[in-house]
Design a protein around this motif. Structure first.
Motif, PDB file in Angstrom:
ATOM      1  N   LYS A 162       0.364 -10.903   0.109  1.00 12.39           N
ATOM      2  CA  LYS A 162      -0.091  -9.688  -0.570  1.00 12.39           C
ATOM      3  C   LYS A 162      -1.505  -9.314  -0.134  1.00 12.39           C
ATOM      4  N   GLY A 163      -2.323 -10.336   0.163  1.00 12.02           N
ATOM      5  CA  GLY A 163      -3.679 -10.067   0.613  1.00 12.02           C
ATOM      6  C   GLY A 163      -3.733  -9.324   1.930  1.00 12.02           C
ATOM      7  N   VAL A 164      -2.687  -9.464   2.756  1.00 11.94           N
ATOM      8  CA  VAL A 164      -2.648  -8.700   4.008  1.00 11.94           C
ATOM      9  C   VAL A 164      -2.569  -7.210   3.690  1.00 11.94           C
ATOM     10  N   GLY A 165      -1.740  -6.859   2.709  1.00 11.63           N
ATOM     11  CA  GLY A 165      -1.656  -5.462   2.294  1.00 11.63           C
ATOM     12  C   GLY A 165      -2.965  -4.962   1.709  1.00 11.63           C
ATOM     13  N   VAL A 166      -3.620  -5.798   0.903  1.00  8.41           N
ATOM     14  CA  VAL A 166      -4.914  -5.409   0.334  1.00  8.41           C
ATOM     15  C   VAL A 166      -5.950  -5.243   1.433  1.00  8.41           C
ATOM     16  N   ALA A 167      -5.932  -6.144   2.426  1.00  8.52           N
ATOM     17  CA  ALA A 167      -6.862  -6.035   3.555  1.00  8.52           C
ATOM     18  C   ALA A 167      -6.650  -4.721   4.311  1.00  8.52           C
ATOM     19  N   LEU A 168      -5.398  -4.316   4.468  1.00  9.76           N
ATOM     20  CA  LEU A 168      -5.111  -3.043   5.135  1.00  9.76           C
ATOM     21  C   LEU A 168      -5.664  -1.869   4.337  1.00  9.76           C
ATOM     22  N   LEU A 169      -5.590  -1.940   3.009  1.00  8.33           N
ATOM     23  CA  LEU A 169      -6.136  -0.868   2.175  1.00  8.33           C
ATOM     24  C   LEU A 169      -7.659  -0.812   2.282  1.00  8.33           C
ATOM     25  N   ILE A 170      -8.313  -1.978   2.300  1.00  6.76           N
ATOM     26  CA  ILE A 170      -9.769  -2.007   2.455  1.00  6.76           C
ATOM     27  C   ILE A 170     -10.162  -1.442   3.817  1.00  6.76           C
ATOM     28  N   ASP A 171      -9.430  -1.831   4.848  1.00  4.87           N
ATOM     29  CA  ASP A 171      -9.686  -1.314   6.191  1.00  4.87           C
ATOM     30  C   ASP A 171      -9.533   0.202   6.229  1.00  4.87           C
ATOM     31  N   LEU A 172      -8.496   0.714   5.578  1.00  2.00           N
ATOM     32  CA  LEU A 172      -8.275   2.159   5.534  1.00  2.00           C
ATOM     33  C   LEU A 172      -9.375   2.851   4.748  1.00  2.00           C
ATOM     34  N   PHE A 173      -9.833   2.235   3.658  1.00  2.00           N
ATOM     35  CA  PHE A 173     -10.909   2.816   2.858  1.00  2.00           C
ATOM     36  C   PHE A 173     -12.198   2.914   3.673  1.00  2.00           C
ATOM     37  N   LEU A 174     -12.533   1.855   4.401  1.00  2.37           N
ATOM     38  CA  LEU A 174     -13.736   1.877   5.237  1.00  2.37           C
ATOM     39  C   LEU A 174     -13.633   2.946   6.325  1.00  2.37           C
ATOM     40  N   THR A 175     -12.435   3.114   6.876  1.00  2.00           N
ATOM     41  CA  THR A 175     -12.238   4.160   7.886  1.00  2.00           C
ATOM     42  C   THR A 175     -12.484   5.543   7.291  1.00  2.00           C
ATOM     43  N   VAL A 220      -4.210  11.835   3.356  1.00  2.00           N
ATOM     44  CA  VAL A 220      -3.141  10.857   3.557  1.00  2.00           C
ATOM     45  C   VAL A 220      -3.668   9.446   3.342  1.00  2.00           C
ATOM     46  N   GLY A 221      -4.865   9.164   3.846  1.00  2.00           N
ATOM     47  CA  GLY A 221      -5.445   7.842   3.659  1.00  2.00           C
ATOM     48  C   GLY A 221      -5.707   7.520   2.206  1.00  2.00           C
ATOM     49  N   MET A 222      -6.320   8.439   1.471  1.00  2.00           N
ATOM     50  CA  MET A 222      -6.615   8.183   0.061  1.00  2.00           C
ATOM     51  C   MET A 222      -5.345   8.171  -0.778  1.00  2.00           C
ATOM     52  N   LEU A 223      -4.351   8.985  -0.428  1.00  2.00           N
ATOM     53  CA  LEU A 223      -3.081   8.934  -1.131  1.00  2.00           C
ATOM     54  C   LEU A 223      -2.440   7.560  -0.985  1.00  2.00           C
ATOM     55  N   THR A 224      -2.516   6.980   0.213  1.00  2.00           N
ATOM     56  CA  THR A 224      -1.972   5.641   0.442  1.00  2.00           C
ATOM     57  C   THR A 224      -2.668   4.613  -0.436  1.00  2.00           C
ATOM     58  N   ILE A 225      -3.990   4.674  -0.499  1.00  2.00           N
ATOM     59  CA  ILE A 225      -4.752   3.718  -1.300  1.00  2.00           C
ATOM     60  C   ILE A 225      -4.441   3.884  -2.777  1.00  2.00           C
ATOM     61  N   VAL A 226      -4.491   5.112  -3.272  1.00  2.00           N
ATOM     62  CA  VAL A 226      -4.266   5.370  -4.694  1.00  2.00           C
ATOM     63  C   VAL A 226      -2.846   5.007  -5.093  1.00  2.00           C
ATOM     64  N   ASP A 227      -1.875   5.344  -4.272  1.00  2.00           N
ATOM     65  CA  ASP A 227      -0.478   5.055  -4.599  1.00  2.00           C
ATOM     66  C   ASP A 227      -0.223   3.551  -4.686  1.00  2.00           C
ATOM     67  N   ASN A 228      -0.804   2.777  -3.794  1.00  2.00           N
ATOM     68  CA  ASN A 228      -0.628   1.326  -3.856  1.00  2.00           C
ATOM     69  C   ASN A 228      -1.276   0.735  -5.098  1.00  2.00           C
ATOM     70  N   ILE A 229      -2.457   1.223  -5.455  1.00  2.00           N
ATOM     71  CA  ILE A 229      -3.117   0.726  -6.662  1.00  2.00           C
ATOM     72  C   ILE A 229      -2.311   1.087  -7.900  1.00  2.00           C
TER      73      ILE A 229
END
Length: 651
Positions: free
Chosen positions: A75-88, A411-420
């Protein structure tokens, strides 16, 4: 298992899939690198895009939800991807703001505000389009290759070397950014006191512009995926319309010979390197540049594909064709910004060929964002002013980049918000009954965090931070690719798809992951010792260390999320280990839904026996049309709790 109907249809998906176009506009490559991009697109991107998109649609979950259910230890891999996307998103939003500000600046004054060397911000190094001899031009090019951003030449009648810069570059660095000499010299936000239209404002406009960008993204994302999809669907024609207007004007009104000459050089394919690869390092470099452009402009090894799959629903057609639509749209759109700029750049190089070396405006040897920044904010403004392009088309060019940038951020923020939100809904049924409100609050929190982190990019040292974050986020991407590929294949194999399909795609995905990881690792090795710099100024060793720490931030989430999953599961050590590796128990929740692939449940029969009378007619462990008890004799109102929220459904 998500909503019964899809939030986006395939037509919406096709329009929304243009969102990465802005990423390719700030990273430009030519020749064999473009061929490498398309080869890698179909070899390395098809299997991960297919698997993630299909899993997201079938399970109706984002990347974190998929791992939480089937492989909690990852699950942390998915969280890491979200953090990476947020920083981008954090470091890309300021560039989107600059696109929008340049669209405004290009319209407020004629001639262009950046034109000429007689402005208050210009220095004695500013030189317009002056003719020089071929010998002087050769010396210019030779010395310019050793001095980024400045070049030297002995002008006629002068005995000393004079540093020369274009008016557009001085405007961007000295007036617009008011950039300092080092990253630690922040000073504050640039105030344009020397610019006539902004003299009476008295405060910096850039932080306001960044706030407006994130406010627009918030309004797009805050009301959920369905509303976001329709807004992005409408924005896409705006982006394409403005960009094609610039493209058509360039090819119709500028010198076609110069345009064709530039296109011929830009798309020139040299296959000589295949004869002896060992002695021709340029071939390897070109393919590495093509791979870098693809990975940086097509978010396939990120958290986005699973969310796109979720938004397009569980329908068989959507699951199996949506991924192909995304890849085909990207293949068609990735070169449109370059094609739109080609006639302007070609004519610019022809006009300035006698006075300025070509790499003053273009640097195809550098696939980083700094080369694209030079093209967008220095070369294109120079083309608009030197070629006397009407200011409306300059505005349309920057507006097209702004619209595309807003689409990517959305699209990036939608991905982050939807996962949370999915994670919150899975742990609280009460929250799931207020989905719109929860989505609104989470969107607001994430936008505020991104806005706060982005303000430093609007300072006078802001461009250093943008380049720093751009290179930091990409440093360790090879680790993400390897972990994501391994985890997503396990989830894919555990689902109920055709065995032949799972075997074929899993093997292909493994090979694609090995290839992508290898290229990322090669890129890491050849760039790890290259100092981070902008406009000829390098960051200090301390900031190099900070860059490495920033690159490692997403990976802290991997063990942290695994520990969190372990603590949430009740049981002894062996049960928790089994849960981390295998996920939850396979119960009735894994049964195929008794509904058609248009997303609707079967209709209730008009005559007995009804489905709720059949003990076997269950939908995921519950009655398809639940009615607890039809016998009034067994109902005692005195036994009902006072709290109406926990009463039974019996009548």
């Amino acid at each position: 298992m998500g909503e019964p109907t899809a939030k986006w249809n395939l037509l919406q998906l096709a329009f929304i899939a243009v969102y990465p176009a802005c990423l390719s506009s700030i990273r430009m490559v030519d020749g064999m690198a473009l061929l490498a991009l398309y080869v890698f697109l179909f070899i390395l991107c098809i299997p991960p895009m297919f698997i993630q998109h299909k899993l997201g649609g079938y399970e109706q979950k984002g990347i974190v939800g998929l791992f939480s259910r089937y492989l909690p230890i990852a699950k942390g891999v998915g969280v890491a991807l979200l953090i990476d996307l947020f920083l981008t998103c954090v470091y890309f939003a300021p560039l989107v703001c600059h696109f929008g500000m340049y669209a405004v600046i290009s319209m407020i004054q004629e001639p262009y505000l950046w034109e000429g060397c007689s402005n208050p911000w210009n220095t004695d190094k500013c030189v317009e389009n002056l003719p020089v001899t071929n010998a002087e031009l050769s010396a210019l090019s030779s010395m310019h290759s050793q001095n980024e951003g400045v070049y030297y030449n002995q002008l006629s009648g002068q005995t000393a070397d004079v540093a020369r810069q274009t008016p557009e570059k001085e405007f961007f660095n000295q007036q617009y950014l008011q950039i300092t000499d080092k990253i630690s010299d922040i000073r504050g936000f640039p105030v344009w006191n020397n610019t006539a239209p902004f003299q009476d404002i008295g405060f910096s406009i850039l932080p306001v512009g960044l706030t407006v960008v994130w406010l627009v993204v918030f309004l797009i994302v805050a009301f959920g995926g369905r509303v976001c999809g329709w807004i992005l669907f409408v924005m896409c024609p705006g982006f394409l319309g403005t960009l094609f207007a610039v493209l058509v004007y360039g090819y119709m009104n500028l010198d076609k010979a110069a345009s064709n000459q530039f296109l011929g050089r830009f798309y020139n394919l040299n296959f000589d390197g295949f004869v002896d690869i060992r002695t021709n390092r340029k071939l390897i470099t070109d393919w590495e540049k093509g791979f870098s452009l693809l990975m940086n402009s097509f978010p396939v090894w990120t958290a986005i594909p699973a969310t796109l799959g979720k938004m397009t629903g569980r329908g068989k057609v959507s699951r199996n064709l949506g991924w192909l639509l995304i890849i085909l749209v990207y293949a068609c759109i990735v070169q449109v910004p370059q094609l739109a700029m080609a006639p302007y750049l070609g004519n610019l190089l022809e006009k300035t060929s006698s006075s300025l070396p070509e790499d003053t405006f273009l640097d195809f040897n550098n696939v980083g964002s700094s080369s694209g920044i030079k093209v967008v904010f220095q070369a294109m403004p120079a083309a608009f002013s030197i070629l006397n392009i009407p200011k409306e088309y300059a505005m349309l060019f920057f507006l097209s980049l702004f619209l595309s940038g807003v689409m990517f951020l959305s699209v990036g923020m939608l991905t982050i918000v939807d996962n949370i939100c999915d994670s919150l809904f899975s742990r609280s049924s009460r929250l799931s009954s207020h989905k719109i409100l929860v989505n609104f609050i989470i969107s607001f929190v994430m936008i505020v965090l991104a806005l706060g982190a982005g303000f430093i990019h609007m300072t006078q040292a802001g461009m250093y931070y943008t380049v720093l974050m751009d290179q930091s986020v990409l440093r360790l991407r090879f680790i993400t690719v390897a972990l994501l590929a391994f985890s997503i294949i396990i989830v894919y194999v555990r689902n109920r798809f055709a065995v032949a399909e799972k075997v074929l795609l899993s093997i292909w995905c493994i090979l694609a992951a090995i290839g992508a990881t290898g290229f990322w690792l090669y890129s890491f090795i050849i760039t790890k010792n290259i100092p981070i710099s902008y406009a000829g100024h390098q960051v200090s060793d301390l900031w190099e260390l900070i860059s490495w720490l920033l690159a490692g931030v997403p990976y802290i989430a991997i063990p942290a999320a695994a520990i969190h999953s372990c603590m949430l599961h009740e049981g002894d050590c062996s049960e928790r280990s089994r849960y981390l590796l295998c996920g939850g128990d396979e119960d009735d929740d894994d049964e195929e839904e008794p509904r058609n692939y248009d997303g609707y449940f079967p209709t209730e029969p008009t005559a007995p026996p009804y489905s709720y009378m059949d003990p076997g007619g269950h939908h995921y462990g519950h009655s398809l049309y639940p009615v607890d008890d039809l016998h009034k004799a067994t109902y005692d109102p005195e036994m009902e709790p006072l709290n109406s929220d926990v009463r039974t459904s019996r009548i």
